[in-house]
Design a protein around this motif. Structure first.
Motif, PDB file in Angstrom:
ATOM      1  N   ASN A 166       0.805  -1.217   0.000  1.00  0.00           N
ATOM      2  CA  ASN A 166       0.000   0.000   0.000  1.00  0.00           C
ATOM      3  C   ASN A 166       0.833   1.259   0.000  1.00  0.00           C
ATOM      4  OD1 ASN A 166      -3.019  -0.794   0.354  1.00  0.00           O
ATOM      5  ND2 ASN A 166      -1.807  -2.240   1.505  1.00  0.00           N
ATOM      6  N   LEU A 167       2.103   1.143   0.377  1.00  0.00           N
ATOM      7  CA  LEU A 167       2.982   2.301   0.273  1.00  0.00           C
ATOM      8  C   LEU A 167       3.168   2.708  -1.175  1.00  0.00           C
ATOM      9  CD1 LEU A 167       5.745   1.349   2.871  1.00  0.00           C
ATOM     10  CD2 LEU A 167       3.999   3.125   3.100  1.00  0.00           C
ATOM     11  N   MET A 168       2.929   1.782  -2.095  1.00  0.00           N
ATOM     12  CA  MET A 168       3.062   2.111  -3.504  1.00  0.00           C
ATOM     13  C   MET A 168       2.080   3.197  -3.912  1.00  0.00           C
ATOM     14  SD  MET A 168       3.709  -1.726  -5.021  1.00  0.00           S
ATOM     15  CE  MET A 168       3.610  -1.199  -6.711  1.00  0.00           C
ATOM     16  N   VAL A 169       0.890   3.193  -3.301  1.00  0.00           N
ATOM     17  CA  VAL A 169      -0.086   4.245  -3.594  1.00  0.00           C
ATOM     18  C   VAL A 169       0.482   5.603  -3.202  1.00  0.00           C
ATOM     19  CG1 VAL A 169      -2.379   5.134  -3.061  1.00  0.00           C
ATOM     20  CG2 VAL A 169      -2.028   2.678  -3.298  1.00  0.00           C
ATOM     21  N   VAL A 170       1.058   5.662  -1.997  1.00  0.00           N
ATOM     22  CA  VAL A 170       1.615   6.919  -1.496  1.00  0.00           C
ATOM     23  C   VAL A 170       2.785   7.364  -2.364  1.00  0.00           C
ATOM     24  CG1 VAL A 170       2.685   8.055   0.487  1.00  0.00           C
ATOM     25  CG2 VAL A 170       0.885   6.347   0.846  1.00  0.00           C
ATOM     26  N   PHE A 171       3.734   6.447  -2.597  1.00  0.00           N
ATOM     27  CA  PHE A 171       4.908   6.791  -3.390  1.00  0.00           C
ATOM     28  C   PHE A 171       4.532   7.193  -4.815  1.00  0.00           C
ATOM     29  CE2 PHE A 171       7.467   3.747  -0.532  1.00  0.00           C
ATOM     30  CZ  PHE A 171       7.826   4.779   0.312  1.00  0.00           C
ATOM     31  N   THR A 172       3.622   6.442  -5.438  1.00  0.00           N
ATOM     32  CA  THR A 172       3.223   6.752  -6.814  1.00  0.00           C
ATOM     33  C   THR A 172       2.484   8.080  -6.887  1.00  0.00           C
ATOM     34  OG1 THR A 172       3.013   4.376  -7.271  1.00  0.00           O
ATOM     35  CG2 THR A 172       2.036   5.875  -8.871  1.00  0.00           C
ATOM     36  N   ALA A 173       1.636   8.362  -5.896  1.00  0.00           N
ATOM     37  CA  ALA A 173       0.922   9.644  -5.869  1.00  0.00           C
ATOM     38  C   ALA A 173       1.907  10.801  -5.749  1.00  0.00           C
ATOM     39  CB  ALA A 173      -0.071   9.674  -4.713  1.00  0.00           C
ATOM     40  N   ILE A 174       2.912  10.645  -4.891  1.00  0.00           N
ATOM     41  CA  ILE A 174       3.919  11.707  -4.718  1.00  0.00           C
ATOM     42  C   ILE A 174       4.669  11.943  -6.025  1.00  0.00           C
ATOM     43  CG2 ILE A 174       6.094  12.291  -3.575  1.00  0.00           C
ATOM     44  CD1 ILE A 174       4.998  10.822  -1.087  1.00  0.00           C
ATOM     45  N   ILE A 175       5.102  10.849  -6.670  1.00  0.00           N
ATOM     46  CA  ILE A 175       5.839  10.984  -7.936  1.00  0.00           C
ATOM     47  C   ILE A 175       4.951  11.592  -9.013  1.00  0.00           C
ATOM     48  CG2 ILE A 175       7.011   9.705  -9.781  1.00  0.00           C
ATOM     49  CD1 ILE A 175       7.757   7.590  -7.641  1.00  0.00           C
ATOM     50  N   THR A 176       3.682  11.140  -9.074  1.00  0.00           N
ATOM     51  CA  THR A 176       2.751  11.645 -10.083  1.00  0.00           C
ATOM     52  C   THR A 176       2.507  13.139  -9.925  1.00  0.00           C
ATOM     53  OG1 THR A 176       1.635   9.495 -10.235  1.00  0.00           O
ATOM     54  CG2 THR A 176       0.410  11.418 -11.006  1.00  0.00           C
ATOM     55  N   VAL A 177       2.252  13.572  -8.700  1.00  0.00           N
ATOM     56  CA  VAL A 177       2.015  14.995  -8.439  1.00  0.00           C
ATOM     57  C   VAL A 177       3.277  15.806  -8.731  1.00  0.00           C
ATOM     58  CG1 VAL A 177       1.504  16.701  -6.649  1.00  0.00           C
ATOM     59  CG2 VAL A 177       0.173  14.587  -6.772  1.00  0.00           C
ATOM     60  N   ALA A 178       4.439  15.258  -8.358  1.00  0.00           N
ATOM     61  CA  ALA A 178       5.698  15.958  -8.614  1.00  0.00           C
ATOM     62  C   ALA A 178       5.936  16.161 -10.103  1.00  0.00           C
ATOM     63  CB  ALA A 178       6.857  15.178  -7.997  1.00  0.00           C
ATOM     64  N   LEU A 179       5.408  15.240 -10.919  1.00  0.00           N
ATOM     65  CA  LEU A 179       5.562  15.351 -12.372  1.00  0.00           C
ATOM     66  C   LEU A 179       4.465  16.198 -13.015  1.00  0.00           C
ATOM     67  CD1 LEU A 179       6.648  11.687 -13.253  1.00  0.00           C
ATOM     68  CD2 LEU A 179       8.088  13.733 -13.144  1.00  0.00           C
ATOM     69  N   GLY A 180       3.555  16.741 -12.190  1.00  0.00           N
ATOM     70  CA  GLY A 180       2.570  17.693 -12.691  1.00  0.00           C
ATOM     71  C   GLY A 180       1.199  17.139 -13.001  1.00  0.00           C
ATOM     72  N   THR A 181       0.910  15.878 -12.649  1.00  0.00           N
ATOM     73  CA  THR A 181      -0.418  15.311 -12.898  1.00  0.00           C
ATOM     74  C   THR A 181      -1.276  15.440 -11.651  1.00  0.00           C
ATOM     75  OG1 THR A 181       0.526  13.698 -14.438  1.00  0.00           O
ATOM     76  CG2 THR A 181      -1.695  13.250 -13.593  1.00  0.00           C
ATOM     77  N   PRO A 182      -2.421  16.154 -11.715  1.00  0.00           N
ATOM     78  CA  PRO A 182      -3.252  16.338 -10.523  1.00  0.00           C
ATOM     79  C   PRO A 182      -3.999  15.066 -10.144  1.00  0.00           C
ATOM     80  CG  PRO A 182      -4.337  17.284 -12.434  1.00  0.00           C
ATOM     81  CD  PRO A 182      -2.972  16.836 -12.897  1.00  0.00           C
ATOM     82  N   LEU A 183      -4.311  14.940  -8.863  1.00  0.00           N
ATOM     83  CA  LEU A 183      -5.114  13.828  -8.379  1.00  0.00           C
ATOM     84  C   LEU A 183      -6.586  14.183  -8.457  1.00  0.00           C
ATOM     85  CD1 LEU A 183      -3.144  12.911  -5.114  1.00  0.00           C
ATOM     86  CD2 LEU A 183      -2.825  11.996  -7.412  1.00  0.00           C
ATOM     87  N   THR A 184      -7.442  13.183  -8.716  1.00  0.00           N
ATOM     88  CA  THR A 184      -8.884  13.422  -8.699  1.00  0.00           C
ATOM     89  C   THR A 184      -9.426  13.104  -7.314  1.00  0.00           C
ATOM     90  OG1 THR A 184      -9.503  11.167  -9.326  1.00  0.00           O
ATOM     91  CG2 THR A 184      -8.988  12.716 -11.131  1.00  0.00           C
ATOM     92  N   LEU A 185     -10.621  13.635  -7.015  1.00  0.00           N
ATOM     93  CA  LEU A 185     -11.252  13.385  -5.717  1.00  0.00           C
ATOM     94  C   LEU A 185     -11.515  11.894  -5.524  1.00  0.00           C
ATOM     95  CD1 LEU A 185     -12.493  14.465  -3.119  1.00  0.00           C
ATOM     96  CD2 LEU A 185     -14.659  14.791  -4.361  1.00  0.00           C
ATOM     97  N   VAL A 186     -11.945  11.204  -6.590  1.00  0.00           N
ATOM     98  CA  VAL A 186     -12.223   9.766  -6.496  1.00  0.00           C
ATOM     99  C   VAL A 186     -10.944   8.999  -6.172  1.00  0.00           C
ATOM    100  CG1 VAL A 186     -12.889   7.723  -7.823  1.00  0.00           C
ATOM    101  CG2 VAL A 186     -14.258   9.799  -7.976  1.00  0.00           C
ATOM    102  N   GLN A 187      -9.821   9.376  -6.778  1.00  0.00           N
ATOM    103  CA  GLN A 187      -8.551   8.712  -6.497  1.00  0.00           C
ATOM    104  C   GLN A 187      -8.133   8.912  -5.045  1.00  0.00           C
ATOM    105  OE1 GLN A 187      -6.209  10.540  -9.610  1.00  0.00           O
ATOM    106  NE2 GLN A 187      -6.178   8.643 -10.828  1.00  0.00           N
ATOM    107  N   VAL A 188      -8.297  10.137  -4.559  1.00  0.00           N
ATOM    108  CA  VAL A 188      -7.935  10.421  -3.165  1.00  0.00           C
ATOM    109  C   VAL A 188      -8.822   9.639  -2.210  1.00  0.00           C
ATOM    110  CG1 VAL A 188      -7.846  12.203  -1.379  1.00  0.00           C
ATOM    111  CG2 VAL A 188      -7.005  12.707  -3.692  1.00  0.00           C
ATOM    112  N   LEU A 189     -10.151   9.657  -2.454  1.00  0.00           N
ATOM    113  CA  LEU A 189     -11.086   8.949  -1.579  1.00  0.00           C
ATOM    114  C   LEU A 189     -10.848   7.438  -1.643  1.00  0.00           C
ATOM    115  CD1 LEU A 189     -13.508   8.927   0.313  1.00  0.00           C
ATOM    116  CD2 LEU A 189     -15.014   8.974  -1.691  1.00  0.00           C
ATOM    117  N   GLY A 190     -10.708   6.903  -2.853  1.00  0.00           N
ATOM    118  CA  GLY A 190     -10.469   5.470  -3.008  1.00  0.00           C
ATOM    119  C   GLY A 190      -9.169   5.047  -2.349  1.00  0.00           C
TER     120      GLY A 190
END
Length: 297
Positions: free
Chosen positions: A245-269
């Motif tokens: 499950n740390l992969m979710v955290v790490f991937t989200a951090i890398i994704t945001v750092a590269l400029g891709t925004p998170l959606t509300l559904v992704q955050v809630l899920g």
């Protein structure tokens, strides 16, 4: 403590694989990525196994049927499904689906190995799976009934099922961890070679593809699989699965750092998935029976 650090680093390296793999599938086929990943990692892993463990290679090779089966699952099957999925879905969505793997591994451990869990553990499993459903359906749960789910996400579901079996079986393999990983990687490269030749797979010929393959060969291939197998020697499959499950955290951090925004559904899920795993992993799972081979050292 060492095993926990190994699992954290393994998940960090695999998180990078989602992001790099997503970029790579734009110009490289899943078979191409998978073949070169293991072909490049095979020899270094064999040398590392010899240097660190000095195993009895004859004894290791006597377990070739189990090692070949694990190679087909964890090296070839899982990796092909993962890179295939990344051609259709985002790196973050793929990692969010992977986050359901701990719940799946716990269920497999209960069914196959006799591990026990409590009602709180089952609540955690259900909560995590509900979070994954939110991501799969983009918040429209009615899509489950119509089977209107992205092809990539269906491939990721297949990938985590394959990885669940890999984790359960690898835990019970009485072969030195590095040697086992090395032999599995060699087997994957050899068994995939005829397909690579038939499809005229070429070595990456652009700087971007070259750097991508270098990362994939060194970190998620050499590093992550080695660390995962080392950790499984002292940590139960269900516990190890929680670290995914740390992969979710790490991937989200890398994704945001590269400029891709998170959606509300992704955050809630993602929040539901992580919360569910915390319930399953910290309070929900009872102590396993000794004969199941699941007691932590």
């Amino acid at each position: 403590m060492k095993a926990s650090l190994y699992l954290v680093l393994a998940t960090l390296f695999w998180s990078g694989n989602y992001v790099v793999g997503k970029a790579s599938v734009a110009s490289m086929a899943p078979l191409e990525l998978t073949f070169w990943r293991w072909a490049l990692a095979a020899v270094p892993l064999l040398f590392l196994a010899q240097f660190v463990e000095k195993p009895d290679w004859r004894a290791v090779l006597r377990r070739w049927p189990a090692l070949l089966f694990l190679s087909a699952l964890g090296m070839s099957g899982y990796t092909l499904l993962l890179y295939g999925a990344l051609g259709y879905t985002s790196a973050l969505n793929a990692s969010l689906i992977t986050a359901a793997n701990p719940a799946l591994i716990v269920v497999m451990a209960i069914v196959l190995l006799g591990e026990k869990t409590t009602r709180l553990g089952w609540l955690g499993i259900c909560l995590g799976l509900f979070g994954v459903l939110l991501v799969l359906t983009q918040g429209e749960l009615s899509r489950v009934l119509s089977l209107s789910i992205n092809t990539g996400e269906l491939l990721m579901i297949g990938a985590i099922i394959v990885w669940g079996f890999y984790t359960i079986i690898a835990r019970r393999l009485d072969v030195p961890a590095i040697a086992a990983t090395a032999v599995q990687v060699v087997m994957a490269a050899v068994t995939l070679a005829p397909f690579a030749l038939a499809l005229n797979v070429q070595f990456p010929d652009t700087p971007a593809e070259g750097w991508s393959m270098a990362y994939i060969a060194v970190f998620p291939s050499l590093g992550a699989y080695l660390l995962w197998n080392l950790a499984l020697k002292s940590i139960p499959p269900g516990t190890a699965g929680n670290y995914l499950n740390l992969m979710v955290v790490f991937t989200a951090i890398i994704t945001v750092a590269l400029g891709t925004p998170l959606t509300l559904v992704q955050v809630l899920g993602g929040t539901l998935v992580v919360a569910g795993v915390l319930l399953t992993g910290t309070k929900g799972r009872a102590r396993a029976k000794g004969k199941a081979g699941l007691n932590a050292a």
